[in-house]
Structures are given as C-alpha cells and as structure tokens.
Motif scaffolding. Sequence first.
Motif, PDB file in Angstrom:
ATOM      1  N   GLY A 144     -20.705  15.060  29.315  1.00  0.00           N
ATOM      2  CA  GLY A 144     -21.322  14.234  30.350  1.00  0.00           C
ATOM      3  C   GLY A 144     -22.525  14.842  31.042  1.00  0.00           C
ATOM      4  N   ARG A 145     -22.806  16.112  30.794  1.00  0.00           N
ATOM      5  CA  ARG A 145     -23.963  16.701  31.473  1.00  0.00           C
ATOM      6  C   ARG A 145     -24.737  17.625  30.533  1.00  0.00           C
ATOM      7  N   ALA A 146     -26.039  17.556  30.653  1.00  0.00           N
ATOM      8  CA  ALA A 146     -26.898  18.394  29.823  1.00  0.00           C
ATOM      9  C   ALA A 146     -27.937  19.051  30.716  1.00  0.00           C
ATOM     10  N   LEU A 147     -28.344  20.230  30.289  1.00  0.00           N
ATOM     11  CA  LEU A 147     -29.258  21.043  31.107  1.00  0.00           C
ATOM     12  C   LEU A 147     -30.655  21.033  30.480  1.00  0.00           C
ATOM     13  N   LEU A 148     -31.628  20.652  31.289  1.00  0.00           N
ATOM     14  CA  LEU A 148     -33.010  20.599  30.820  1.00  0.00           C
ATOM     15  C   LEU A 148     -33.806  21.753  31.419  1.00  0.00           C
ATOM     16  N   MET A 149     -34.365  22.571  30.546  1.00  0.00           N
ATOM     17  CA  MET A 149     -35.213  23.672  31.026  1.00  0.00           C
ATOM     18  C   MET A 149     -36.605  23.107  31.288  1.00  0.00           C
ATOM     19  N   VAL A 150     -36.848  22.845  32.546  1.00  0.00           N
ATOM     20  CA  VAL A 150     -38.050  22.126  32.939  1.00  0.00           C
ATOM     21  C   VAL A 150     -39.294  23.002  32.807  1.00  0.00           C
ATOM     22  N   SER A 151     -39.142  24.258  33.120  1.00  0.00           N
ATOM     23  CA  SER A 151     -40.285  25.155  33.125  1.00  0.00           C
ATOM     24  C   SER A 151     -39.826  26.528  32.676  1.00  0.00           C
ATOM     25  N   GLY A 152     -40.747  27.283  32.144  1.00  0.00           N
ATOM     26  CA  GLY A 152     -40.413  28.638  31.731  1.00  0.00           C
ATOM     27  C   GLY A 152     -40.603  29.662  32.833  1.00  0.00           C
ATOM     28  N   HIS A 153     -41.136  29.215  33.973  1.00  0.00           N
ATOM     29  CA  HIS A 153     -41.415  30.167  35.047  1.00  0.00           C
ATOM     30  C   HIS A 153     -40.364  30.093  36.143  1.00  0.00           C
ATOM     31  N   CYS A 154     -40.252  31.199  36.860  1.00  0.00           N
ATOM     32  CA  CYS A 154     -39.434  31.228  38.064  1.00  0.00           C
ATOM     33  C   CYS A 154     -40.334  31.607  39.222  1.00  0.00           C
ATOM     34  N   ALA A 155     -39.823  31.426  40.430  1.00  0.00           N
ATOM     35  CA  ALA A 155     -40.573  31.860  41.613  1.00  0.00           C
ATOM     36  C   ALA A 155     -40.190  33.273  41.992  1.00  0.00           C
ATOM     37  N   VAL A 156     -39.152  33.787  41.364  1.00  0.00           N
ATOM     38  CA  VAL A 156     -38.705  35.158  41.607  1.00  0.00           C
ATOM     39  C   VAL A 156     -38.059  35.615  40.301  1.00  0.00           C
ATOM     40  N   ASN A 157     -38.276  36.861  39.935  1.00  0.00           N
ATOM     41  CA  ASN A 157     -37.583  37.379  38.756  1.00  0.00           C
ATOM     42  C   ASN A 157     -36.400  38.215  39.217  1.00  0.00           C
ATOM     43  N   CYS A 158     -35.198  37.715  38.926  1.00  0.00           N
ATOM     44  CA  CYS A 158     -33.973  38.378  39.372  1.00  0.00           C
ATOM     45  C   CYS A 158     -33.550  39.350  38.282  1.00  0.00           C
ATOM     46  N   ARG A 159     -33.348  40.588  38.664  1.00  0.00           N
ATOM     47  CA  ARG A 159     -33.098  41.619  37.653  1.00  0.00           C
ATOM     48  C   ARG A 159     -31.816  41.359  36.874  1.00  0.00           C
ATOM     49  N   TYR A 160     -30.855  40.681  37.488  1.00  0.00           N
ATOM     50  CA  TYR A 160     -29.542  40.477  36.867  1.00  0.00           C
ATOM     51  C   TYR A 160     -29.505  39.220  35.998  1.00  0.00           C
ATOM     52  N   CYS A 161     -30.654  38.555  35.847  1.00  0.00           N
ATOM     53  CA  CYS A 161     -30.651  37.224  35.223  1.00  0.00           C
ATOM     54  C   CYS A 161     -30.265  37.265  33.751  1.00  0.00           C
ATOM     55  N   PHE A 162     -29.338  36.408  33.352  1.00  0.00           N
ATOM     56  CA  PHE A 162     -28.929  36.382  31.941  1.00  0.00           C
ATOM     57  C   PHE A 162     -29.996  35.733  31.077  1.00  0.00           C
TER      58      PHE A 162
END
Length: 370
Positions: A144-162
């Motif tokens: 019932g739910r799907a995830l759309l990666m809208v943009s490749g950028h972030c406003a902050v780069n989190c060091r722990y990000c998977f």
Amino acid sequence: MIVYYSVPEEKSCQFDPRGLRAISSTDRMLSLSDRRPPVRPADIDSYGSQGWQEDLRDAFRDPYELCEHLGLPQEVADSAAAEEFQLLAPRPFVARMRHGDASDPLLLQVLPRRDERLDAQLPIDAVGDLPAQRADGLIHKYSGRALLMVSGHCAVNCRYCFRRHFPYGSLPQGDAAWLPALDQIRRDTSLREVILSGGDPLVIGDDRFCRLVSQLSAIPHLQSLRIHTRLPVVIPKRITEQLIQTLTDSRLQAVIVLHINHANEIDDSVADAVGRLRSTTAIVLNQSVLLRGINDSVPALVELSEQIIKVGALPYYLHQLDMVPGVTHFEADRAVGQKLIAELRKRLPGYAVPRFVVEEAGEPHKTLLA
Ligand SMILES: *Cc1c(COP(=O)(O)O)cnc(C)c1O
Ligand code: SF4
C-alpha cells in the motif's frame, strides 16, 4: 462521501512540459556501480534565491572551517572521511551547537571523523532498497505504500545515514525524472500512500514541489502523502507560505515525518516551523535513529520525546542503526535500545514513546524491537 478525482487547475503549479522527454531504455535505474558525486557548489547554483535556499548555499562544507567556527582544534575533523562523504551543515543548525564542545550531540551527527574508516567490508545496500525498485527512484517494499526519491540532495549530510553511499548522482534531473515513477504509481492501484523521501524531498523549490504534489493528488487511488524531511529542523525557513499552500490545497492527507535525534535540535525557530506545518491538516510525526554517544541514554530520549510533544508532533519510530560502511561507531546494542524503551514507558505517556524498530531486507514491514 465526496470523492475528488482531479486537482484544481492552477497555473503556477502545472507539471512542466518543457522538461519532458522520452525516457529511453538506456536510462538506467539506480545501481551501486555508480558513486554518489560530492555536492559541488555548482549543483546549488540552480537553486533559487529564497532565504532558505541561501542558507543551503551558505552551509558549512569545509570541516576545518566548521571546527574554527566552533572554537575546536582541526584534529577533531578528518579530511579523508569528508572526501568519502562531504560535510554539509547549514548555519541555522550549527547555531544550536555548543561552542568548544567536540562531543556536542549535533556536531557528532555531521562532523567527518576518523572513526568512519574502520568498517569498509559491510555491504552498501543494507536494507535491500535496490532490488525493491519499481521505477527509477521508486522503492516499493511494503503493502500500500511506495517511497519516491524526489531528489538526490539533502540539506544536511548525516554521518550515520544508511543512504550515504547511495548513487543519487545517477538519478535523472528535472520534472521528467519523476515520469516513470508517476506512471508506475498510476498503474498500481494497490497503492494508498506515496512517501516522498530522498535525499530530502523539500530541497526542491516550491514550484517543483507543488507540481509533484498536484500530479500525485490527481491519482485517484492515493489517499495520503507522506513527507520524510529534515529541512524543518536544519533550515526552519524552508516551511514557506507556498509550501503550506500546496499542502493545504492537496486533497491528500499529508503526514509529515520529521527527523530529530536530540532535544538540542529543537529551538524556537523549529517550533515555529512545526507550528506552520500544523496549521494545515497535516499529521506531524518524528523519527529518530538510536545513536551511540548522541541519544543512547534515558535522559536524552526522555527530553527528546518531551520536546517533540511540546512542539506538537508525536514520536513515531526510533530506528536501530542500519549498518553500512562508515557508521558502525554509532551503533548501540539492540538490547540497550530495548532497555531504554522500557525505561521511557515508565516515565512518559504512552503516546510519547516511539516504536523501536529495525529494517530487515525482505520483511513485509519494519521489525518491532520494543
Ligand atoms: C520505512 C519504509 C516505508 C514506511 O514504512 P512505515 O512502517 O509505513 O513507516 C515505506 N517504504 C520503504 C521503502 C521504507 O523503507
Ligand atoms: S537528511 Fe536523511 S537522507 Fe539526508 S543524510 Fe540525513 S539521514 Fe540521510
């Protein structure tokens, strides 16, 4: 019951046909043979001149400059780690860090450090996102739910990000980039919710965001629109009038999932931004990641939940860290997380206790740990 099958026509908010092009079979979906290129200033040049976009342009990108700004010796930063995954820390967020404290819980989330280079043998796609791609940037794992990666950028780069190794650079650019995903969402009538994620879905400008939301609002089987974002926290000005208008005008139920890991991230400007989001009919939730040395204590998590409630949001998930190279020094044992949640239950109202979960590749939902 009123059923809305189309969005009101709005000139400023129409899908941009100039960007349209045929999607050729040679257009590739994300693959891990691509590397994520660092965000160069040139990438930011295409951003407009709204105040929040200036904050994005002015963000710290040089670890030594950030150290100097905070009165810290350069040695606390590591340039090799910064080369692997660039520092990106907007000034409104940095302003909430303590001067001269190398263990500041906000600083630790963004500063490239030597600890990151110890664990290169882990797989890069920890949670099985890539095999779950249904169209370019559309990840459909759960019913019932799907995830759309809208943009490749972030406003902050989190060091722990998977997703720090994710090949965002290979995502096509412009409105046309969303066409295959939108087609797939239209075709799959089992979908009820689209989750806008990224990167960060709110790094795109208001006009583009509005066009995307109106495309989604016109898909009859969708009921809700979820937005996973760190922008209301790192650049609270991002919550503009136009964004609020877009959310208000959409027939879809908006669900905003903030991402706050520590109570110090919340100040009056964040409270204001969340207040503006709440002035729509949106449901506002928060997710956090359990991070060793940052929020893995009872007082830290109690205060985090209390501050989240105070700004009018609800704690949703506390995630066990997804393990990818460069993040293992942030890992807390699952047993520690379970004990922490048990303690939170004794101290907080039920609605203030997040669900402690981990994402396991191939499972039909996130796995509840506590
Ligand atoms: C986490 C996640 C979701 C949302 O899961 P919920 O339990 O509904 O919050 C959806 N799609 C993907 C790919 C996810 O990783
Ligand atoms: S904002 Fe989200 S996607 Fe971007 S680096 Fe941080 S955790 Fe990762």
